[in-house]
Structure formats: C-alpha cells, structure tokens
Design a protein around this motif. Structure first.
Motif, mmCIF file in Angstrom:
data_model
loop_
_atom_site.group_PDB
_atom_site.id
_atom_site.type_symbol
_atom_site.label_atom_id
_atom_site.label_comp_id
_atom_site.label_asym_id
_atom_site.label_seq_id
_atom_site.Cartn_x
_atom_site.Cartn_y
_atom_site.Cartn_z
ATOM 1 N N GLU A 149 -12.032 -1.150 -10.106
ATOM 2 C CA GLU A 149 -11.720 0.311 -10.376
ATOM 3 C C GLU A 149 -12.251 0.147 -12.140
ATOM 4 O OE1 GLU A 149 -8.568 1.675 -10.835
ATOM 5 O OE2 GLU A 149 -8.344 3.932 -11.202
ATOM 6 N N HIS A 194 -5.594 1.438 -3.056
ATOM 7 C CA HIS A 194 -4.074 0.953 -3.654
ATOM 8 C C HIS A 194 -3.903 2.101 -4.281
ATOM 9 C CE1 HIS A 194 -6.113 -3.007 -3.626
ATOM 10 N NE2 HIS A 194 -4.505 -3.183 -2.714
ATOM 11 N N PRO A 195 -1.819 2.298 -4.139
ATOM 12 C CA PRO A 195 -1.811 3.284 -4.707
ATOM 13 C C PRO A 195 -1.917 3.447 -5.953
ATOM 14 C CG PRO A 195 0.185 2.064 -3.486
ATOM 15 C CD PRO A 195 -1.291 1.319 -3.197
ATOM 16 N N GLN A 196 -2.522 2.364 -7.042
ATOM 17 C CA GLN A 196 -2.154 2.468 -8.592
ATOM 18 C C GLN A 196 -3.758 2.746 -9.078
ATOM 19 O OE1 GLN A 196 -1.861 -0.561 -6.622
ATOM 20 N NE2 GLN A 196 -0.215 -1.865 -7.735
ATOM 21 N N SER A 197 -4.356 2.634 -7.595
ATOM 22 C CA SER A 197 -5.806 3.369 -7.920
ATOM 23 C C SER A 197 -5.631 4.687 -8.293
ATOM 24 C CB SER A 197 -6.728 2.532 -7.328
ATOM 25 O OG SER A 197 -6.680 1.241 -7.074
ATOM 26 N N LEU A 198 -5.052 5.090 -7.138
ATOM 27 C CA LEU A 198 -5.172 7.090 -7.059
ATOM 28 C C LEU A 198 -4.635 7.049 -8.009
ATOM 29 C CD1 LEU A 198 -5.011 6.361 -3.036
ATOM 30 C CD2 LEU A 198 -6.774 7.017 -4.507
ATOM 31 N N GLN A 199 -4.757 8.361 -8.755
ATOM 32 C CA GLN A 199 -4.184 9.581 -9.420
ATOM 33 C C GLN A 199 -4.121 11.310 -9.621
ATOM 34 O OE1 GLN A 199 -5.662 9.018 -13.312
ATOM 35 N NE2 GLN A 199 -6.984 6.739 -13.283
ATOM 36 N N LEU A 243 -15.624 -0.409 -13.024
ATOM 37 C CA LEU A 243 -16.606 0.590 -12.261
ATOM 38 C C LEU A 243 -16.983 1.308 -13.997
ATOM 39 C CD1 LEU A 243 -16.080 1.478 -9.045
ATOM 40 C CD2 LEU A 243 -18.713 0.439 -9.753
ATOM 41 N N HIS A 260 1.170 -1.090 -0.119
ATOM 42 C CA HIS A 260 -0.219 -0.204 0.070
ATOM 43 C C HIS A 260 0.749 1.459 -0.008
ATOM 44 C CE1 HIS A 260 -4.737 -1.223 0.090
ATOM 45 N NE2 HIS A 260 -3.705 -2.208 0.340
ATOM 46 N N GLN A 273 -4.084 9.438 -0.696
ATOM 47 C CA GLN A 273 -4.262 8.084 -0.246
ATOM 48 C C GLN A 273 -4.531 7.530 1.522
ATOM 49 O OE1 GLN A 273 -0.716 5.307 -0.203
ATOM 50 N NE2 GLN A 273 -1.975 3.858 -0.603
ATOM 51 N N LEU A 298 0.547 12.513 -3.367
ATOM 52 C CA LEU A 298 -0.690 11.600 -3.633
ATOM 53 C C LEU A 298 -1.125 10.352 -2.362
ATOM 54 C CD1 LEU A 298 -0.194 10.179 -7.301
ATOM 55 C CD2 LEU A 298 -2.581 11.562 -6.350
ATOM 56 N N SER A 299 0.294 10.355 -1.298
ATOM 57 C CA SER A 299 0.348 9.840 -0.364
ATOM 58 C C SER A 299 -0.646 9.988 0.482
ATOM 59 C CB SER A 299 1.811 9.732 0.193
ATOM 60 O OG SER A 299 2.962 9.369 -0.619
ATOM 61 N N TRP A 332 5.138 2.199 -5.154
ATOM 62 C CA TRP A 332 4.814 2.479 -6.613
ATOM 63 C C TRP A 332 5.415 3.248 -7.261
ATOM 64 C CZ3 TRP A 332 2.186 0.056 -10.683
ATOM 65 C CH2 TRP A 332 1.453 1.606 -11.166
ATOM 66 N N LEU A 333 5.089 4.431 -6.794
ATOM 67 C CA LEU A 333 5.292 5.776 -7.914
ATOM 68 C C LEU A 333 7.284 5.295 -8.335
ATOM 69 C CD1 LEU A 333 3.918 9.070 -6.355
ATOM 70 C CD2 LEU A 333 3.473 7.356 -9.091
ATOM 71 N N GLU A 364 6.777 11.632 -7.374
ATOM 72 C CA GLU A 364 6.381 11.016 -5.371
ATOM 73 C C GLU A 364 7.176 11.704 -4.607
ATOM 74 O OE1 GLU A 364 9.495 7.775 -6.872
ATOM 75 O OE2 GLU A 364 9.391 7.479 -4.272
ATOM 76 N N MET A 409 3.005 4.426 -1.023
ATOM 77 C CA MET A 409 2.785 4.837 -2.741
ATOM 78 C C MET A 409 4.050 5.484 -3.680
ATOM 79 S SD MET A 409 0.397 6.789 -4.401
ATOM 80 C CE MET A 409 -0.593 7.025 -4.223
ATOM 81 N N ASP A 410 4.669 5.783 -2.249
ATOM 82 C CA ASP A 410 6.465 6.155 -3.084
ATOM 83 C C ASP A 410 6.802 4.859 -3.836
ATOM 84 O OD1 ASP A 410 5.733 8.618 -1.721
ATOM 85 O OD2 ASP A 410 7.559 8.514 -0.030
ATOM 86 N N ARG A 444 -4.340 2.540 -17.745
ATOM 87 C CA ARG A 444 -5.292 1.356 -16.123
ATOM 88 C C ARG A 444 -6.021 0.950 -17.551
ATOM 89 N NH1 ARG A 444 -3.349 6.264 -13.332
ATOM 90 N NH2 ARG A 444 -2.919 5.810 -11.069
ATOM 91 N N LEU A 473 -4.320 -1.866 -15.637
ATOM 92 C CA LEU A 473 -5.225 -2.823 -13.771
ATOM 93 C C LEU A 473 -6.721 -2.730 -14.901
ATOM 94 C CD1 LEU A 473 -3.838 0.195 -12.131
ATOM 95 C CD2 LEU A 473 -2.566 -1.237 -11.944
ATOM 96 N N LEU A 477 8.306 12.016 -13.050
ATOM 97 C CA LEU A 477 7.466 11.064 -12.118
ATOM 98 C C LEU A 477 8.278 11.245 -10.451
ATOM 99 C CD1 LEU A 477 7.077 8.284 -14.283
ATOM 100 C CD2 LEU A 477 5.186 9.340 -13.517
ATOM 101 N N GLU A 506 8.140 4.642 -12.610
ATOM 102 C CA GLU A 506 9.524 5.549 -13.214
ATOM 103 C C GLU A 506 10.095 4.310 -13.458
ATOM 104 O OE1 GLU A 506 11.173 7.859 -10.599
ATOM 105 O OE2 GLU A 506 13.074 8.089 -11.558
ATOM 106 N N ARG A 514 -14.386 9.695 -9.579
ATOM 107 C CA ARG A 514 -13.581 9.035 -10.509
ATOM 108 C C ARG A 514 -13.630 7.248 -10.603
ATOM 109 N NH1 ARG A 514 -9.736 6.210 -12.593
ATOM 110 N NH2 ARG A 514 -8.982 6.054 -10.758
ATOM 111 N N GLN A 515 -13.713 7.066 -9.349
ATOM 112 C CA GLN A 515 -14.065 5.340 -8.819
ATOM 113 C C GLN A 515 -15.134 4.976 -9.760
ATOM 114 O OE1 GLN A 515 -11.814 3.772 -5.390
ATOM 115 N NE2 GLN A 515 -9.677 4.740 -6.279
#
Lengths: 546, 546
Positions: free
Chosen positions: A522, B505-510, A525, A308, B327, B323-324, A313-314, B318, A310-311, A513, A517, B314, A318, B427-428
């Motif tokens: 997500e 999930h980090p992948q789900s947030l933009q 939806l 979980h 989240q 984005l963290s 993932w980003l 980060e 975020m850093d 995505r 993904l 990117l 990259e 968005r979700q």
C-alpha cells in the motif's frame, strides 16, 4: 578493540534474503564494521542491499531444517550441513528482514557480530566518521544556521534582546549552545545565577520572536524551588524583563499541576503565583520518557499484527495511545500559538528538563504561526535550532526503536512524535508546507541510524569535543542539494502568511501510515502516486519554461 | 393532494442560517414543493442556499429565547414575539444545518411542511420529474448502456451465450431488465422454470465475461429448495451449461453456512453437493439489511461526536463495525476475482434475494479484474448494469440515511458500502482508476436525493411503468459532459491491464474521511489540494498542446 575483533565470519555464500516488497533472493552476505552487505548472485544482475548495522534494533535466531527452507531443491556443490540458521533482523526503520544462512556456525558468528557491532556506542567509531562519498567534501560551515545567524536575521528584536556568549565554554549550561538570546537588560552574571536555579542550567532563553506583535516564546527547564519553595531574584528579574511593557505573560508547564507539585520533593518545582505575579501558569500534561516509548512499542506491535481482525486492530491502535499523544502535543502547541498570536502574550515553556516536550511544542507552535518555518530550508533550520542546538539528547533518546529488548531508561521517541505531528499538519494543510512527506520519512529514518553526523551526541558540547562538525557530513545541507531538494519539496506548495491552526478533533487525526506501515504494498503504491505528481510538476515547469 | 396543501407559511424573513464551513447568515427562507430556499439579505450579495427537501433525513425543533440567539441585538422593524424557534435539519448528505426562525407559528408551519414534503414517496411527484434545466433536454436514449449493447460489445461470448428476451414484459422476473444473457443451450421455457425455482424469479444470469480465459460471473437469488430439499432439473441444467467444457465452478454464497441451512425453513435454500456435483460452494457471511443500517447509524453518530477524547472516538469507530463490513466486502470480492482470474473458474454469486450483497461483490470483483470498468465511463456503465438495471431496490434501501427516527424495515446502505469499498480501492491504487473521489462523493449524495431519475424506483419495470426514462434526466449522462468530466476524472490516471488486488489487512483500510467527515474544515482543505492537482494537469495539458 578493533571492529575486526568482532567479526569471526566475514563472508557467507548461499544466503537467502527475504525483505518486504521483494521476492526472496539468494546471494553472498558480507559483514563489515558498520554494514551488512548482501549481493545477489543472479546472472546479469548485481543488486546489493546495504544495511547500516546501527539501523538494527533487534535480532532473533532460529534453527530450521534445510528441507523446509524456501529454495527446497539443493543445487550442486551446496554445503549440506543438515541444518541452517535463520536470523530475523528488525530494523529501526521498521523493516523486518530475514536471512537464511547455511551452517549453524556461520549463523551464530554472524548474529554475534551483528549483536555486538550494532550496539557500539562510542561516537567517534560510528559510521558518520568514516562516510566519505565522492560527491561530498567536508564543509567549513557545518549546518544551516547558528544562534548568531538566527539573531542577526531578526533585526526587529535587537532593541530589547541581545546575544549572550555567557555559555561560550559550555560551563553555564552543558546542553545549551555557546550563544543564546536573552533580554538586553539581563547581564551575564545574572544569567549565571539563573542557570544555577534551573535544572541542568537551562535558564530561560528566547527561541521565537513573533514579528507581527513582538511577542516571544522562551524555553527553559523547571526552576529548582524544591520543598522549601526557594526563590531566585535573578530568575524573577529575567522573566520580568521578558514581558517588559506588557501586562502579563503565560507559562505553559508541560506537566500536570500535580506532577509539578511532586517535582518539588526531588528538588524541582514551578513558578509560584506569589513570586511571578505577572505570569499565568497553564498546566498541560504531556506524556514523556518511558511511557511514550511504551506507546510506540505497542503501536509498532499493532501495525505488525498479521491477524485479519478489524476490531482487534482498532482496539490495539486505541490501546497504544499513540494518537492521544499526537493529539495532546498538537493541542498544547495550538494553545501556545494562541497565547502568542491571538492573545498577544509572551510565553515561557518548560516541563522538567526542558529538553523534550518543551522543544516539541515550541517547534510545532512555530510551524503553526511562522510561514518562514514552513519552507524546506526554514523547517530544517528550525529543527537544527530547536532540537540539535537546543540540546535534545538524541543519542540517549534514539538509542533503540520499538523492537529492542535491551531497553535502557533514557529512550523516548519525542522526535518521532514531532515528525508525526508535523505530518498531521502537512496532511491537514496540503498546500501550506514547502516540504514533502518524503522528508519526514527520511528524517524519521536518519534520526535512528545515519551516514551523517547531524543526530549524533546529546548536545552541542559533545559534538564539539568529539569533532562531529569537522569530521562528519551534515544531513541538513545534503537534503538541500538540487537533486534532493526536488524529492523533499512539496510540489503543491503555496506559501501563506496566515497561521495554520490544526484541527485536534480525534476524527481529524490519523495514523501516519506512510511511516508506520511503510513497508507494505500500500505504502509503495502511494509513493508512486506522489512521484507521479512530482514528475508532473517538474515536467510542467520544463514545458512552461521552453 | 397538491404540494401547496402542505405549505401554510411559504416565506419567512429574518431567518438565521447556520451551516458547516460558513459563518451564520441572515435572510429569507422560502419553502416550495421540493425545496428549501434561503436567500441571504446582505447588501451587494445574493447568495442562495437551495436544499432539496428529499435530502432531509430528520428535523428537530426547539424553542429558545431571542436574546440567546446569535444576533443578539435586534434590528429595527423586527418582530419581537418574545420567542423564536430553531429547526435543526439533518441531511442525507450528512450536513447538519440550523435555521433560527422568528415566531413560533412560522417555525411550526415550516417544520410541519418539511416533515411532510420530505417524506412524500410517490415517485411521479418527485423532483426529477420537474427538473428541467435550460442546458439539458430530455434524451431519446436514457442511460449509458443496455443489456443489448452489453451483449453486442462482447463478441467473444456469442458462441456459448445468448441474449434472451424471456423477461420482455417483466413477467418472469419483476426485478430483472427485459433482456438478460444466458447460456445458448438453455431455451426460454427452461428459463421460465428456473425462475420459479429462484426467489423473486431471479434465475442465474451472466454479469461478467472474463476475456482472458472465457470464465464468467453469474448472479441469481437463492434456490427455493425449502425444507424438503426440492430439486429443479432445469436449474441444474442451466448451471451445468455455464461450466460446459470446464471441470468445475464455484458458488459464492454471501451467507454463512448456518444462515443458508436456516433459509430452508422459510422456503429458501442452497445448491446441495449431491444435486450440483460439479459446483463447489463457498460461504462468506456478509452483513446486510438492518444490521448494516445500524452500523452506519453508529458510525455517523461517532463522526459527529464532539468530545475531544481520542480513545472514545477509536472505540466508537470500532464499535460501529463499519470498517469490518468494508473489509468483508473487499475480501469476498477478492475471493471471487481469485476464482475467476487466478484459478480460472466460473462463479455463481448469490445470498438471499440476490439484490444486495451479490451486486456488491460482483461489482467490486469486476473493478479488480477488468480495466474497462475502471474508466469514468466504464465505472458508470458498470453501476448502471449491476445496480440500476440489475434491480437493486434503491427506493427501499435509500429511503432514509443515518439520522431519521422513522425507520422503515427495508433501508440498508449497501450502495454506500460499495462506494466506500471503491474508495478504498481508489486510495490503494491512486493511478489505476480513471475517476476521482469527487465522483464517489457525488454518487453518495445523489443516491439519497437527486435532481435526476437514475436512482428512482426499485427496478427497471417500475421505471418503465412510471415513465422515468422519458420524463427525467439521467445522472450518468450528465456526469460525462465535458465540464463535469474534468471534475470527475482522476488526473493521475494511468490505465493498467493488470488486476488490482486490494489489501484487506485491517491496517490497510481506512475511514472514508472525505465522505463521513466531509463537512469539516479538514475535508475542505483536502478538496482544495485535489483541485490544485487537477488545475495543474489541465494547465499542463494546455501548455503542452500550444
């Protein structure tokens, strides 16, 4: 050897299937020569999951104690062998599914069958040769277009360009179609000589004629100048004929200048200023081959990361460099389109073999410039011309996806990169393209595993030899049938004659995505919302007509 | 001091304006007490750009040689002082515009006026007190709801909850509204004592009643236990009354356990297990204050970076950590909603002051759980209740945006973080929310600079004292007028009674591109597409009705 030789256990009962977006379900697993078939056992329902074995990229087995499995209370009559096996199946469409199979032997048999059958690479044994749905009959004409049709549709170029059938028996260039468009002033003998001077015989041919100003995009492979800077008068003559009446042309070399220099050591090379004095060479290094495959592998791994953080993932995103490759492809295509549309010059595109990056950027440039390529039909015809007929080696490039450990040397997700770039265009210009994201997703799936023959083989010659056009259905034709057309059209489409210049700022490019993904809640939806828009438009059409 | 004292040069001709998405234009610049007005000089057109001075976050001046400016050929009658000044204006709505002003003196005068007038912080001198559009009249009722209305709408809770007017003169809690909802069994005297035990007097009040199971969300500030672990029987009694008839409640403390411990050193603290034995404390550290502001500054800087390097972008994204924070906010709100909806327990939320993170997560949790909050009206009423009436100090938090160098200590983009989180939900769940992205963008703009009084002041008391409700228009009411309602509604809205659980999930947030990259070509094209969908729906509605 028959398929059945690879199948020791064809049926297993009491298998538990876990797949994304669905609750686990119990049922019967069947394995056939081309499919895994899972039938749910619940009363009243008859849900089935059919998976093409070719879609399986990697499998993993593990043994676990029955009591730890999802359905912890064993029903009556259940085999209690004390252990069960779990097979994790990683698909080329990025789905990861899991099968809990009672009994070690069954589990080993099933996994052995999957391992063997999913890797069979003898084309005539592949599923498209067996796929015979009731609502489709084999067509006399396979595909949407042919070089002949492409040529006849463009009357404007008939003056200076001709259709040559020098390659009718594939002897001049094994990876070209039988007919190609070349300058009228260049005869077939000259072409034969030029072909000997270009890697794999891929002599320069026309792939796009820009109606607004008569300029063209040509593509080829690298010239075989070698360490001794060999020349080929005929090659120089052909390129000269391309820019007849114009002051100069551009060569976009999809390699760095250094790579092009180094290529001479292994017999390749580039068009030197001294021999091609009216051509200006621009080098743009594009990643290809193994490096691109590695990039995809890293990206898919990052997308599957369940942490979980975020850093993390980003930083993984990259690190995969995938978006950098998207950026390079779009900006090189933009450069190509600028040369043709804004500066009014003809361009020759090539890198090494002329079967990957060259196709990528010529396709994107055509989408940018030509509204005809942006309709659903136009886009599919473009793919057929620039990828299927032009000899992108699909069989080699798409043999495996990002999960497989048995990596060969030839895999490279160039076509997937194209689809990603097209998606970026589609997202930046939501009204300008006639097709939907669903089309891009469908193509991204079909190119790795398909019921259709479209993406089989490495070139037109192979397809002819193996009878692909006679014995399989064509995906592109199927996508244009009325029902499918609704799904794959963009309900917001508003054709524009203008070029659509993509922004290639890093901030403007996004992870696709919907694809990477796609098996998440997500994505489901978002698909629902797309569906909603589509229904609204269809409904609106009906009400407006009544 | 009058506005005019700050204006030495009120008019300048021959000014060149450069703004995003428009070609440069030449015209007259006017400065008034509240606005910059630019009128284009072209024949036949009368385009004007009106900019609220309050919208200006930072300005930069530079001198340049006239010949280097965009319009290089000087027309007749032009003042050729040999130099001109350029003022770069960075707005709180993230727009960056540039004015080329002929003559150094004019340039300095204008920039001085902007610097002074854009920072005036005396509320009754602000523009909302002067804004009197012809189509609006000052309403007798300001706003969409009141604590009284909120209470009367929820008959179900009347048994166990009452409306207290203990704070009618703002003496018990200066940042609370005059009426609040508290357990029926707790009298006003008790409340007064509890208020003394909570920072800023913010005693626990009800902010949400979950109809499905009768559980509630309460919010407050931290208890003032201090280093000596002081107790307050009345506080314990109040919380006891909240969970009357239930086995336990949860306290979500928006600080880390360590932060809560440390808070005791400065007189704050937390609810210890021994004194509040039926409450279970959960700590979730949320970033606030300066750290959040720094994060925004880094993000905005990254978004404005014009380098074409994907890795750099990117890594800056980060590095900003924005984005963290998104989240963390969404996942803490998810935790809160889980406690109430899934586990069926009441929850008290607080951090330090109870004016920022607490409001953030209680608002998000209500959106997740309560379909009533997801309509356009419902959402605006929620914002009014949980932010305006609940005493989020807008004036302090939103004094500057990400460009200003004159940074005060109290700024923090908590409300912007809320809007970003709501956008992620939107968005979700593209069908589940009744409002559009345009609403979120409008709110993100208005909160920093507005014609309306809604976001003025730090709390209800200030607004009363200064007559905001009598002398300004209410933004929320305006957004619900028929024409505006069309723009701010979601054409795809399909109400659902279900909770909408966001993926964190980090992948789900933009990145919220529509906001942070709003002044790019890309954003404009996406807006066009949204417009298209809207028009289609409106058209469809008309056809269907006729």
């Amino acid at each position: 050897m028959e398929f059945s030789d690879h199948i020791k256990t064809a049926n297993v009962e009491d298998v538990v299937l876990r797949q994304p977006l669905h609750p686990p379900s119990r049922g019967t697993l069947c394995i056939t020569g081309h499919h895994l078939l899972f039938s749910e056992r619940e009363e009243g329902t008859s849900r089935q999951v059919l998976l093409l074995l070719k879609n399986i990229d990697a499998i993993e087995k593990s043994v676990e104690n029955l009591s730890a499995s999802f359905f912890s209370s064993a029903g009556p009559g259940k085999r209690m062998s004390g252990s069960s096996g779990t097979i994790t199946i990683k698909c080329k469409d990025l789905r990861v599914i899991q099968l809990d199979i009672p009994g070690m032997e069954q589990c080993l048999n099933i996994s052995h069958s999957i391992e063997t059958l999913s890797c069979l690479d003898h084309v005539p044994k592949m599923y498209p040769f067996f796929y015979r749905p009731a609502d489709l009959s084999l067509q006399s004409h396979w595909g949407l277009s042919s070089p002949e049709m492409h040529y006849s549709q463009m009357k404007q170029l008939h003056n200076r360009w001709r259709l040559s059938s020098v390659n009718r028996d594939y002897s001049v260039c094994p990876s070209y179609p039988p007919a190609v468009i070349v300058p009228s002033s260049i005869d077939d003998d000259t072409l034969r000589k030029v072909a000997k001077f270009r890697q794999g015989g891929r002599f320069p041919v026309l792939c796009y004629y820009h109606r607004k100003n008569g300029m063209v995009i040509m593509r080829s492979s690298q010239p075989l100048t070698g360490a001794n800077r060999k020349r080929c008068k005929e090659d120089e003559l052909l390129l000269q004929a391309v820019i007849e009446g114009s002051d100069k042309g551009y060569i976009i070399d999809t390699r760095s200048s250094q790579q092009a220099q180094q290529a001479r050591m292994t017999g390749g090379g580039f068009e030197s200023k001294s021999c091609y004095d009216r051509w200006k060479r621009l080098h743009r290094q594009m990643e290809r081959g193994k490096a691109l495959q590695e990039s995809l592998i890293k990206l898919v791994e990052a997308c599957g990361d369940e942490s979980h953080n975020m850093d993390r993932w980003l930083s993984k995103l990259e690190n995969s460099k995938w978006l950098s490759h998207v950026q390079t492809a779009l900006s090189t295509a933009g450069l190509l389109a600028e040369c043709v549309e804004r500066d009014g010059h003809s361009v020759l595109v090539h890198g090494f073999e002329g079967t990957d990056s060259s196709l990528l950027i010529s396709t994107l440039a055509q989408l940018i410039m030509d509204p005809r390529c942006r309709t659903l039909e136009g886009f599919l015809a473009l793919l057929e011309r620039e990828w299927v007929q032009a000899g992108h080696p699909f069989q080699q490039r798409c043999a495996h996806m990002a999960y497989s450990h048995a990596r060969l040397q030839q895999e490279s997700p160039v076509f997937l990169l194209l689809l990603d770039c097209v998606w970026q265009l589609w997202r930046q210009f939501p009204l300008a393209l006639g097709f939907s994201e669903a089309l891009l997703l469908r193509l991204a799936t079909e190119v790795y595993a398909s019921d259709y023959g479209t993406f089989l083989c490495n070139n037109d010659q192979d397809r002819c030899v193996l009878g692909v056009k006679d014995k399989t259905h064509c995906l592109f034709q199927v996508l244009l049938r009325p029902g499918d057309r609704d799904i794959y059209s963009n309900p917001l489409y508003e054709p524009t004659e203008l070029a659509i210049w993509p922004s290639v700022h890093p901030q403007s490019l996004q992870l696709w995505r919907g694809y990477f993904l796609r098996w998440t809640e997500e994505a489901r939806l978002l698909e629902e919302a797309q569906e909603e828009i589509r229904n609204m438009v269809i409904e609106w059409g009906r009400v407006a007509l009544s």
